[in-house]
Design a protein around this motif. Structure first.
Motif, PDB file in Angstrom:
ATOM      1  N   LEU A 118       0.853  -1.172   0.000  1.00 48.70           N
ATOM      2  CA  LEU A 118       0.000   0.000   0.000  1.00 48.70           C
ATOM      3  C   LEU A 118       0.895   1.230   0.000  1.00 48.70           C
ATOM      4  N   ILE A 119       0.686   2.122  -0.968  1.00 50.42           N
ATOM      5  CA  ILE A 119       1.423   3.388  -1.023  1.00 50.42           C
ATOM      6  C   ILE A 119       0.430   4.497  -0.720  1.00 50.42           C
ATOM      7  N   LEU A 120       0.773   5.321   0.241  1.00 54.34           N
ATOM      8  CA  LEU A 120      -0.082   6.442   0.628  1.00 54.34           C
ATOM      9  C   LEU A 120       0.688   7.741   0.463  1.00 54.34           C
ATOM     10  N   ASP A 121      -0.031   8.829   0.312  1.00 52.65           N
ATOM     11  CA  ASP A 121       0.569  10.160   0.242  1.00 52.65           C
ATOM     12  C   ASP A 121       0.114  10.957   1.451  1.00 52.65           C
ATOM     13  N   GLY A 122       1.059  11.605   2.116  1.00 45.38           N
ATOM     14  CA  GLY A 122       0.708  12.451   3.241  1.00 45.38           C
ATOM     15  C   GLY A 122       1.763  12.380   4.327  1.00 45.38           C
ATOM     16  N   ASP A 123       1.373  12.845   5.510  1.00 47.18           N
ATOM     17  CA  ASP A 123       2.254  12.794   6.669  1.00 47.18           C
ATOM     18  C   ASP A 123       2.316  11.341   7.134  1.00 47.18           C
ATOM     19  N   PRO A 124       3.496  10.723   7.156  1.00 46.63           N
ATOM     20  CA  PRO A 124       3.587   9.298   7.474  1.00 46.63           C
ATOM     21  C   PRO A 124       2.910   8.899   8.782  1.00 46.63           C
ATOM     22  N   LYS A 125       3.125   9.661   9.841  1.00 43.91           N
ATOM     23  CA  LYS A 125       2.553   9.242  11.125  1.00 43.91           C
ATOM     24  C   LYS A 125       1.029   9.240  11.093  1.00 43.91           C
ATOM     25  N   GLU A 126       0.434  10.234  10.485  1.00 49.53           N
ATOM     26  CA  GLU A 126      -1.022  10.290  10.426  1.00 49.53           C
ATOM     27  C   GLU A 126      -1.594   9.251   9.464  1.00 49.53           C
ATOM     28  N   MET A 127      -0.945   9.085   8.311  1.00 45.98           N
ATOM     29  CA  MET A 127      -1.456   8.157   7.303  1.00 45.98           C
ATOM     30  C   MET A 127      -1.354   6.705   7.754  1.00 45.98           C
ATOM     31  N   ILE A 128      -0.286   6.356   8.468  1.00 46.59           N
ATOM     32  CA  ILE A 128      -0.135   4.989   8.966  1.00 46.59           C
ATOM     33  C   ILE A 128      -1.245   4.672   9.964  1.00 46.59           C
ATOM     34  N   CYS A 129      -1.490   5.585  10.892  1.00 39.36           N
ATOM     35  CA  CYS A 129      -2.558   5.367  11.882  1.00 39.36           C
ATOM     36  C   CYS A 129      -3.923   5.283  11.209  1.00 39.36           C
ATOM     37  N   GLN A 130      -4.162   6.152  10.245  1.00 35.61           N
ATOM     38  CA  GLN A 130      -5.440   6.163   9.530  1.00 35.61           C
ATOM     39  C   GLN A 130      -5.638   4.859   8.745  1.00 35.61           C
ATOM     40  N   ALA A 131      -4.609   4.403   8.057  1.00 37.14           N
ATOM     41  CA  ALA A 131      -4.706   3.162   7.277  1.00 37.14           C
ATOM     42  C   ALA A 131      -4.928   1.966   8.194  1.00 37.14           C
ATOM     43  N   ALA A 132      -4.233   1.932   9.327  1.00 40.22           N
ATOM     44  CA  ALA A 132      -4.402   0.826  10.276  1.00 40.22           C
ATOM     45  C   ALA A 132      -5.834   0.769  10.791  1.00 40.22           C
ATOM     46  N   GLU A 133      -6.414   1.929  11.042  1.00 42.71           N
ATOM     47  CA  GLU A 133      -7.798   1.971  11.526  1.00 42.71           C
ATOM     48  C   GLU A 133      -8.769   1.547  10.430  1.00 42.71           C
ATOM     49  N   GLN A 134      -8.600   2.057   9.218  1.00 51.36           N
ATOM     50  CA  GLN A 134      -9.512   1.739   8.117  1.00 51.36           C
ATOM     51  C   GLN A 134      -9.451   0.269   7.726  1.00 51.36           C
ATOM     52  N   MET A 135      -8.279  -0.338   7.850  1.00 51.54           N
ATOM     53  CA  MET A 135      -8.114  -1.739   7.458  1.00 51.54           C
ATOM     54  C   MET A 135      -8.385  -2.699   8.618  1.00 51.54           C
ATOM     55  N   HIS A 136      -8.749  -2.166   9.771  1.00 53.19           N
ATOM     56  CA  HIS A 136      -9.024  -2.977  10.966  1.00 53.19           C
ATOM     57  C   HIS A 136      -7.855  -3.913  11.271  1.00 53.19           C
ATOM     58  N   VAL A 137      -6.680  -3.325  11.348  1.00 55.98           N
ATOM     59  CA  VAL A 137      -5.453  -4.068  11.593  1.00 55.98           C
ATOM     60  C   VAL A 137      -5.447  -4.596  13.024  1.00 55.98           C
TER      61      VAL A 137
END
Length: 186
Positions: A118-137
């Motif tokens: 998964l490649i995301l654009d943005g602030d790494p710390k915020e995007m990692i947390c957001q992706a983890a929440e959205q993907m129910h990690v």
């Protein structure tokens, strides 16, 4: 009969690993790849002849590209960044992400662990947390570069931010001291 119970327990443990949704954040640092390697060796592989050859689980490897701000900046007297310059910066970012994720996928393939990227654009710390929440990690793994308190204060720490803001369990994997000192000297 005691061995039957033990066999069932091993199968149940392997099945639990298969169901676990793990995300590992990687960047160009060796500490992030150490975290991925640690996850592959400790979370996805089980000792024992019956389970060692099986694929056990899947990992999501995430890389976040820093945003490129489209500001009109002077590049010299009377020269401004053009759309060509902006496009070449974006292309270089994509190539860098591709190299990083190719290396991560190679590590996963070597350990016979299925992986998605998964490649995301943005602030790494915020995007990692957001992706983890959205993907129910179920578990988020990040590496720790071992920044000093002063550098953490000025630069911020992705692992520190994720530890306080991720809505799932997080594991911060610190490399051995010799790897930390080698990486900080470069």
């Amino acid at each position: 009969m005691a061995t039957e119970g033990k066999g069932v327990a091993i199968e149940a443990e392997a099945e639990a690993v298969k169901e676990m949704n793990v995300m590992v954040a990687v960047d160009q640092s060796e500490s992030s790849f150490y975290a991925l390697q640690w996850a592959l060796e400790n979370l996805f592989r089980r000792k024992g002849a019956a389970v060692e050859t099986e694929e056990v689980g899947m990992v999501t490897v995430v890389h976040v590209q820093q945003p490129f701000h489209n500001y009109v900046l002077p590049a010299g007297p009377g020269i401004y960044a053009t759309s060509t310059v902006i496009e070449s910066v974006r292309k270089a970012q994509e190539q860098n992400s591709s190299v990083i994720l190719s290396r991560a996928l190679r590590l996963c393939k070597d350990k016979m662990v299925k992986a998605e990227t998964l490649i995301l654009d943005g602030d790494p710390k915020e995007m990692i947390c957001q992706a983890a929440e959205q993907m129910h990690v179920d578990l988020l793994l990040v590496g720790s570069r071992g920044l000093s308190k002063l550098k953490r204060a000025f630069l911020g720490s992705v692992s520190d931010y994720c530890a306080h803001h991720a809505k799932c369990p997080i594991l911060i994997v610190k490399p051995p001291e010799e790897k930390l000192s080698r990486e900080s000297s470069t």
